[in-house]
Design a protein around this motif. Structure first.
Motif, PDB file in Angstrom:
ATOM      1  N   LEU A  41       1.538  -1.647  -0.263  1.00 23.81           N
ATOM      2  CA  LEU A  41      -0.081  -0.308  -0.039  1.00 23.81           C
ATOM      3  C   LEU A  41       0.589   1.311  -0.151  1.00 23.81           C
ATOM      4  O   LEU A  41       2.106   0.791   0.126  1.00 23.81           O
ATOM      5  CB  LEU A  41      -0.942   0.307   1.309  1.00 23.81           C
ATOM      6  N   GLU A  42       0.346   2.047  -0.763  1.00 20.50           N
ATOM      7  CA  GLU A  42       0.664   3.609  -0.319  1.00 20.50           C
ATOM      8  C   GLU A  42       0.837   4.381   0.704  1.00 20.50           C
ATOM      9  O   GLU A  42      -0.466   4.246   1.412  1.00 20.50           O
ATOM     10  CB  GLU A  42       0.466   4.408  -1.256  1.00 20.50           C
ATOM     11  N   MET A  43       2.294   5.080   1.149  1.00 21.51           N
ATOM     12  CA  MET A  43       2.228   6.060   2.209  1.00 21.51           C
ATOM     13  C   MET A  43       2.627   7.566   1.955  1.00 21.51           C
ATOM     14  O   MET A  43       3.082   7.160   0.880  1.00 21.51           O
ATOM     15  CB  MET A  43       2.847   5.825   3.402  1.00 21.51           C
ATOM     16  N   ALA A  44       2.781   8.412   1.824  1.00 23.05           N
ATOM     17  CA  ALA A  44       2.673   9.967   1.568  1.00 23.05           C
ATOM     18  C   ALA A  44       2.505  11.027   2.497  1.00 23.05           C
ATOM     19  O   ALA A  44       2.379  11.114   3.569  1.00 23.05           O
ATOM     20  CB  ALA A  44       1.879   9.936   0.432  1.00 23.05           C
ATOM     21  N   GLY A  45       4.125  11.405   2.155  1.00 30.09           N
ATOM     22  CA  GLY A  45       4.501  12.227   4.020  1.00 30.09           C
ATOM     23  C   GLY A  45       6.131  12.841   3.480  1.00 30.09           C
ATOM     24  O   GLY A  45       6.666  13.246   2.714  1.00 30.09           O
ATOM     25  N   LEU A  47      -1.508   5.833   5.048  1.00 30.74           N
ATOM     26  CA  LEU A  47      -1.252   4.850   4.435  1.00 30.74           C
ATOM     27  C   LEU A  47      -2.389   4.361   3.944  1.00 30.74           C
ATOM     28  O   LEU A  47      -4.073   4.924   4.219  1.00 30.74           O
ATOM     29  CB  LEU A  47      -1.537   3.379   5.459  1.00 30.74           C
ATOM     30  N   MET A  48      -2.423   4.716   2.538  1.00 31.34           N
ATOM     31  CA  MET A  48      -3.358   4.187   1.431  1.00 31.34           C
ATOM     32  C   MET A  48      -4.185   3.123   0.378  1.00 31.34           C
ATOM     33  O   MET A  48      -3.570   2.944   0.176  1.00 31.34           O
ATOM     34  CB  MET A  48      -3.584   5.676   0.818  1.00 31.34           C
ATOM     35  N   GLY A  49      -5.434   3.178   0.397  1.00 33.47           N
ATOM     36  CA  GLY A  49      -6.164   2.560  -0.669  1.00 33.47           C
ATOM     37  C   GLY A  49      -6.414   2.585  -1.740  1.00 33.47           C
ATOM     38  O   GLY A  49      -6.202   3.552  -1.887  1.00 33.47           O
ATOM     39  N   ILE A  50      -7.140   2.293  -3.362  1.00 34.13           N
ATOM     40  CA  ILE A  50      -6.831   2.582  -4.152  1.00 34.13           C
ATOM     41  C   ILE A  50      -8.133   1.866  -3.978  1.00 34.13           C
ATOM     42  O   ILE A  50      -8.386   0.742  -4.159  1.00 34.13           O
ATOM     43  CB  ILE A  50      -6.091   2.708  -5.031  1.00 34.13           C
ATOM     44  N   VAL A 108      -6.765   4.549   4.668  1.00 40.59           N
ATOM     45  CA  VAL A 108      -7.006   3.341   5.237  1.00 40.59           C
ATOM     46  C   VAL A 108      -6.138   3.646   6.750  1.00 40.59           C
ATOM     47  O   VAL A 108      -7.521   2.839   7.429  1.00 40.59           O
ATOM     48  CB  VAL A 108      -5.505   1.923   4.546  1.00 40.59           C
ATOM     49  N   GLY A 109      -5.242   4.068   7.188  1.00 40.54           N
ATOM     50  CA  GLY A 109      -4.940   4.134   8.110  1.00 40.54           C
ATOM     51  C   GLY A 109      -3.768   5.233   8.960  1.00 40.54           C
ATOM     52  O   GLY A 109      -2.727   6.202   7.364  1.00 40.54           O
ATOM     53  N   LEU A 110      -3.802   5.696  10.397  1.00 41.63           N
ATOM     54  CA  LEU A 110      -3.215   6.257  10.055  1.00 41.63           C
ATOM     55  C   LEU A 110      -1.444   5.440  11.246  1.00 41.63           C
ATOM     56  O   LEU A 110      -1.698   4.948  11.777  1.00 41.63           O
ATOM     57  CB  LEU A 110      -2.958   7.387  11.163  1.00 41.63           C
ATOM     58  N   PRO A 111      -0.115   5.713  10.869  1.00 42.13           N
ATOM     59  CA  PRO A 111       1.016   5.199  11.526  1.00 42.13           C
ATOM     60  C   PRO A 111       0.992   5.726  12.886  1.00 42.13           C
ATOM     61  O   PRO A 111       0.589   7.128  13.864  1.00 42.13           O
ATOM     62  CB  PRO A 111       1.593   5.328  10.797  1.00 42.13           C
ATOM     63  N   GLY A 112       1.102   4.980  14.207  1.00 42.19           N
ATOM     64  CA  GLY A 112       0.554   5.017  15.479  1.00 42.19           C
ATOM     65  C   GLY A 112       2.467   4.915  16.684  1.00 42.19           C
ATOM     66  O   GLY A 112       2.797   5.218  17.456  1.00 42.19           O
ATOM     67  N   SER A 113       3.389   3.832  16.003  1.00 43.38           N
ATOM     68  CA  SER A 113       4.059   3.446  16.367  1.00 43.38           C
ATOM     69  C   SER A 113       5.153   2.432  14.757  1.00 43.38           C
ATOM     70  O   SER A 113       4.676   2.666  14.137  1.00 43.38           O
ATOM     71  CB  SER A 113       4.386   2.065  17.464  1.00 43.38           C
ATOM     72  N   VAL A 114       6.739   2.858  15.264  1.00 45.36           N
ATOM     73  CA  VAL A 114       8.150   2.329  14.861  1.00 45.36           C
ATOM     74  C   VAL A 114       8.688   1.831  15.664  1.00 45.36           C
ATOM     75  O   VAL A 114       9.040   2.301  16.280  1.00 45.36           O
ATOM     76  CB  VAL A 114       8.094   3.193  13.541  1.00 45.36           C
ATOM     77  N   GLU A 115       9.019   0.582  15.109  1.00 47.32           N
ATOM     78  CA  GLU A 115       9.922   0.333  15.549  1.00 47.32           C
ATOM     79  C   GLU A 115      11.144  -0.354  14.451  1.00 47.32           C
ATOM     80  O   GLU A 115      10.467  -0.951  13.248  1.00 47.32           O
ATOM     81  CB  GLU A 115       8.993  -1.056  15.890  1.00 47.32           C
ATOM     82  N   LEU A 116      12.337  -0.119  14.832  1.00 44.88           N
ATOM     83  CA  LEU A 116      13.252  -0.720  14.285  1.00 44.88           C
ATOM     84  C   LEU A 116      13.754  -2.110  14.389  1.00 44.88           C
ATOM     85  O   LEU A 116      14.023  -2.114  15.743  1.00 44.88           O
ATOM     86  CB  LEU A 116      14.296   0.468  13.987  1.00 44.88           C
ATOM     87  N   LEU A 117      13.687  -2.349  13.694  1.00 42.79           N
ATOM     88  CA  LEU A 117      14.298  -4.106  13.815  1.00 42.79           C
ATOM     89  C   LEU A 117      15.868  -4.816  13.566  1.00 42.79           C
ATOM     90  O   LEU A 117      15.761  -5.968  13.763  1.00 42.79           O
ATOM     91  CB  LEU A 117      12.545  -4.723  12.633  1.00 42.79           C
TER      92      LEU A 117
END
Length: 293
Positions: free
Chosen positions: A171-175, A238-241, A254-263
């Motif tokens: 899925l696409e994200m933009a920012g 986060l976007m769908g088509i 589709v959604g908004l990011p709330g957390s990110v973890e570097l793996l």
């Protein structure tokens, strides 16, 4: 500015948040493999301005869904310091009064000056408890945003959407690209509004990767994997088509990011946890005072 909850149900003419008048999509832009967007691409991104005495910072982003409303992460507005939103800003820099030009070879693309609109009121979903669930709210603007080729709203999820539609998809994200670690700076290329792809995954798979500090996942979450260097600021959608009659018609949220973890993965992967918007579509509509004057 008042933090409050709107409980009434308002009649709504929904075309600006569903259908043809939102989520503008030009199919040729989907396949050009460029990370830096065109100035008229993903035109619903808003930079949220926070005023601290005599300085202003932009640490969160919002998504325009109507000429008077934007969606924003809950933790971005609880301190009540979110003062205004800038729409149509193609380059993330300090000057929000002029347009931006990007020169590539002998050609240049330019955007007009962005629009700054003050925030009138803020509402956070009542279920939010600072633990990343229900992590979104609404910003009501003091005046209507002026729509143009460079500022337009994103659609809410279509009525036929289901929560499971987005598992194992790209899925696409933009920012705008954000520094991942304290002390990191964004390079000049990273200042431009950009589009990236993430690969959504099942919660079971994400649980196998996440560390002990990863927040509790609920049915309201979507998990995705992406490249570390493509991590964008909170509020980047986060976007769908939506596809109609065999053709991609529009983007939707589709959604908004709330957390990110570097793996710490050899491929420099990061894991993102999104608040899914589909379960809250009706709540969003009920908490908007739609006016078409």
């Amino acid at each position: 500015m008042i933090l409050y909850f709107i409980l009434g149900v308002f009649p709504a003419f929904l075309l600006p948040i569903y259908g043809h008048h939102c989520g503008k999509l030009r199919e040729s832009q989907l396949y050009n493999r460029k990370e830096i967007t065109a100035p008229d691409e993903y035109t619903w991104i808003g930079r949220v301005g926070y005023v601290y005495g005599n300085r202003t910072e932009f640490s969160c982003f919002s998504v325009l869904i109507h000429r008077r409303y934007a969606i924003i992460n809950a933790f971005c507005i609880l301190d009540n310091l979110a003062s205004f939103i800038v729409f149509g800003d193609w380059r993330e820099n300090k000057d929000i009064t002029v347009g931006d030009c990007l020169v590539e070879g002998i050609t240049a693309q330019c955007s007009p000056p962005p629009q700054r609109v003050d925030i009138e009121e803020l509402v956070v979903h009542p279920g939010y408890n600072r633990l990343d669930d229900y992590n979104f709210g609404l910003a009501k603007l003091v005046e209507n945003v002026i729509f143009s080729d460079f500022v337009q709203p994103l659609c809410l999820p279509p009525a036929g959407e289901t929560e499971s539609n987005h598992i194992a998809q790209r899925l696409e994200m933009a920012g705008f690209r954000r520094p991942l670690r304290k002390g990191d700076t964004v390079d000049k290329e990273g200042e431009w509004r950009r589009k990236v792809q993430v690969h959504t995954a099942s919660m079971e798979f994400c649980r196998s990767l996440g560390g002990n500090n990863w927040p509790n996942r609920t049915q309201h979450h979507i998990c995705a994997l992406g490249k570390e260097e493509n991590t964008l600021y909170f509020g980047s959608p986060l976007m769908g088509i939506e596809v109609v009659d065999g053709k991609p018609r529009n983007f939707y949220l589709v959604g908004l990011p709330g957390s990110v973890e570097l793996l710490g993965h050899p491929s420099n992967l990061s894991m993102l946890l999104f608040t899914s918007i589909f379960p809250f579509r009706n709540w969003i509509v009920k908490n908007m005072e739609l006016d078409y004057n």
